[in-house]
Design an enzyme around this catalytic site. Structure first.
Site, PDB file in Angstrom:
ATOM      1  N   HIS A   4     -20.809  20.991  40.876  1.00  0.00           N
ATOM      2  CA  HIS A   4     -21.465  20.601  40.068  1.00  0.00           C
ATOM      3  C   HIS A   4     -20.906  18.828  40.474  1.00  0.00           C
ATOM      4  O   HIS A   4     -20.243  18.631  41.247  1.00  0.00           O
ATOM      5  CB  HIS A   4     -21.368  20.393  38.567  1.00  0.00           C
ATOM      6  N   LYS A  64     -17.018  24.872  40.397  1.00  0.00           N
ATOM      7  CA  LYS A  64     -17.161  26.145  39.813  1.00  0.00           C
ATOM      8  C   LYS A  64     -16.761  28.061  40.022  1.00  0.00           C
ATOM      9  O   LYS A  64     -16.300  27.585  41.246  1.00  0.00           O
ATOM     10  CB  LYS A  64     -18.924  26.536  40.462  1.00  0.00           C
ATOM     11  N   ASN A  96     -22.933  27.521  43.433  1.00  0.00           N
ATOM     12  CA  ASN A  96     -23.171  27.134  44.192  1.00  0.00           C
ATOM     13  C   ASN A  96     -21.836  25.942  44.748  1.00  0.00           C
ATOM     14  O   ASN A  96     -21.922  25.099  44.787  1.00  0.00           O
ATOM     15  CB  ASN A  96     -24.449  26.198  44.610  1.00  0.00           C
ATOM     16  N   TYR A 120     -25.471  22.775  29.968  1.00  0.00           N
ATOM     17  CA  TYR A 120     -26.841  22.301  30.810  1.00  0.00           C
ATOM     18  C   TYR A 120     -27.916  22.344  29.642  1.00  0.00           C
ATOM     19  O   TYR A 120     -28.980  23.763  30.139  1.00  0.00           O
ATOM     20  CB  TYR A 120     -26.576  23.947  31.779  1.00  0.00           C
ATOM     21  N   GLU A 143     -21.392  13.703  30.312  1.00  0.00           N
ATOM     22  CA  GLU A 143     -20.762  14.528  31.157  1.00  0.00           C
ATOM     23  C   GLU A 143     -18.861  14.324  31.181  1.00  0.00           C
ATOM     24  O   GLU A 143     -18.235  15.565  31.159  1.00  0.00           O
ATOM     25  CB  GLU A 143     -21.168  15.311  32.170  1.00  0.00           C
TER      26      GLU A 143
HETATM   27  P1  IDP Z   1     -28.182  20.607  40.887  1.00  0.00           P
HETATM   28  O1  IDP Z   1     -27.137  21.048  40.431  1.00  0.00           O
HETATM   29  O2  IDP Z   1     -27.957  20.590  41.807  1.00  0.00           O
HETATM   30  O3  IDP Z   1     -28.572  19.060  39.378  1.00  0.00           O
HETATM   31  P2  IDP Z   1     -30.130  22.010  39.147  1.00  0.00           P
HETATM   32  O4  IDP Z   1     -31.609  21.867  39.521  1.00  0.00           O
HETATM   33  O5  IDP Z   1     -29.758  20.806  38.294  1.00  0.00           O
HETATM   34  O6  IDP Z   1     -29.236  21.087  40.387  1.00  0.00           O
HETATM   35  O7  IDP Z   1     -29.776  23.309  38.461  1.00  0.00           O
HETATM   36  C1  IDP Z   1     -28.354  23.188  37.448  1.00  0.00           C
HETATM   37  C2  IDP Z   1     -27.828  24.775  38.418  1.00  0.00           C
HETATM   38  O8  IDP Z   1     -28.576  25.660  37.754  1.00  0.00           O
HETATM   39  C3  IDP Z   1     -27.655  24.860  39.996  1.00  0.00           C
HETATM   40  O9  IDP Z   1     -26.235  24.227  40.670  1.00  0.00           O
HETATM   41  C4  IDP Z   1     -27.072  26.308  39.948  1.00  0.00           C
HETATM   42  O10 IDP Z   1     -25.337  26.136  39.592  1.00  0.00           O
HETATM   43  C5  IDP Z   1     -28.551  26.553  39.260  1.00  0.00           C
HETATM   44  N1  IDP Z   1     -30.078  26.533  39.495  1.00  0.00           N
HETATM   45  C6  IDP Z   1     -30.865  25.860  39.681  1.00  0.00           C
HETATM   46  N2  IDP Z   1     -31.766  26.324  40.232  1.00  0.00           N
HETATM   47  C7  IDP Z   1     -31.976  27.972  40.130  1.00  0.00           C
HETATM   48  C8  IDP Z   1     -32.680  28.904  40.799  1.00  0.00           C
HETATM   49  O11 IDP Z   1     -33.240  28.457  40.890  1.00  0.00           O
HETATM   50  N3  IDP Z   1     -32.009  30.111  40.590  1.00  0.00           N
HETATM   51  C9  IDP Z   1     -30.613  30.405  40.458  1.00  0.00           C
HETATM   52  N4  IDP Z   1     -29.654  29.233  39.768  1.00  0.00           N
HETATM   53  C10 IDP Z   1     -30.166  27.834  39.761  1.00  0.00           C
HETATM   54 MG    MG Z   2     -28.489  18.593  37.957  1.00  0.00          MG
END
Ligand code: IDP
Ligand code: MG
Length: 141
Positions: free
Chosen positions: A117, A11, A114, A51, A128
């Site tokens: 992905h 990312k 984070n 997304y 994807e």
């Molecule tokens: P994942 O990437 O671990 O599968 P997902 O729930 O699919 O997690 O969420 C996609 C992305 O959205 C996350 O990797 C993160 O970058 C962002 N995200 C998810 N939950 C939050 C939140 O509560 N606050 C801010 N960003 C979030």
């Molecule tokens: Mg996800």
């Protein structure tokens, strides 16, 4: 032969701060074979489409703005049990909950930023991977 694969993104926060190399090293050391890779800058509509499952959630707009804030590195990774094993290598979505030694624990700066992905299922991985790579760019995946 192991033909299982997942799809990954390094990312913008990680690319911007020079963590592409260290993250690729961890991916290789984790035993994953990179079978396709490219650096891209997502358009807003690409990020929204990628997304789309999160559309309407409180973090959606912030996530899209973040994902288009700079270049990302997209890749296809081959490994036995690729989806689950890569999710294990990257750690929990929230770096505060990620296991020590995981990519997110080391390189995430927040839940949003984070660092990486990883697809959540083989079906998602297929969708994807097709989103970013044409057949000719993909080696044995
Ligand atoms: P994942 O990437 O671990 O599968 P997902 O729930 O699919 O997690 O969420 C996609 C992305 O959205 C996350 O990797 C993160 O970058 C962002 N995200 C998810 N939950 C939050 C939140 O509560 N606050 C801010 N960003 C979030
Ligand atoms: Mg996800």
């Amino acid at each position: 032969m192991n033909n299982d694969f997942t799809f990954a993104i390094i990312k913008p926060n990680a690319v911007r701060t020079g963590k592409t190399g260290p993250i690729l090293a961890m991916i290789n050391e984790g035993g994953f074979e990179i079978t396709a890779m490219r650096m891209v800058r997502l358009t807003k509509s690409q990020a929204e489409s990628f997304y789309s499952i999160h559309q309407g959630k409180s973090f959606f707009e912030g996530l899209i703005d973040f994902m288009i804030s700079g270049p990302v590195v997209v890749m296809i990774l081959r490994h036995e049990n690729a989806v689950a094993d890569f999710r294990k290598l990257i750690g929990a979505t929230d770096p505060g909950k990620a296991e020590p030694g995981t990519i997110r624990k080391i390189f995430a700066v927040s839940v949003q930023m984070n660092a990486v992905h990883g697809s959540d299922s083989s079906e998602s991985a297929q969708i994807e991977a097709n989103f970013f790579f044409s057949g000719i760019e993909r080696f044995n995946t």
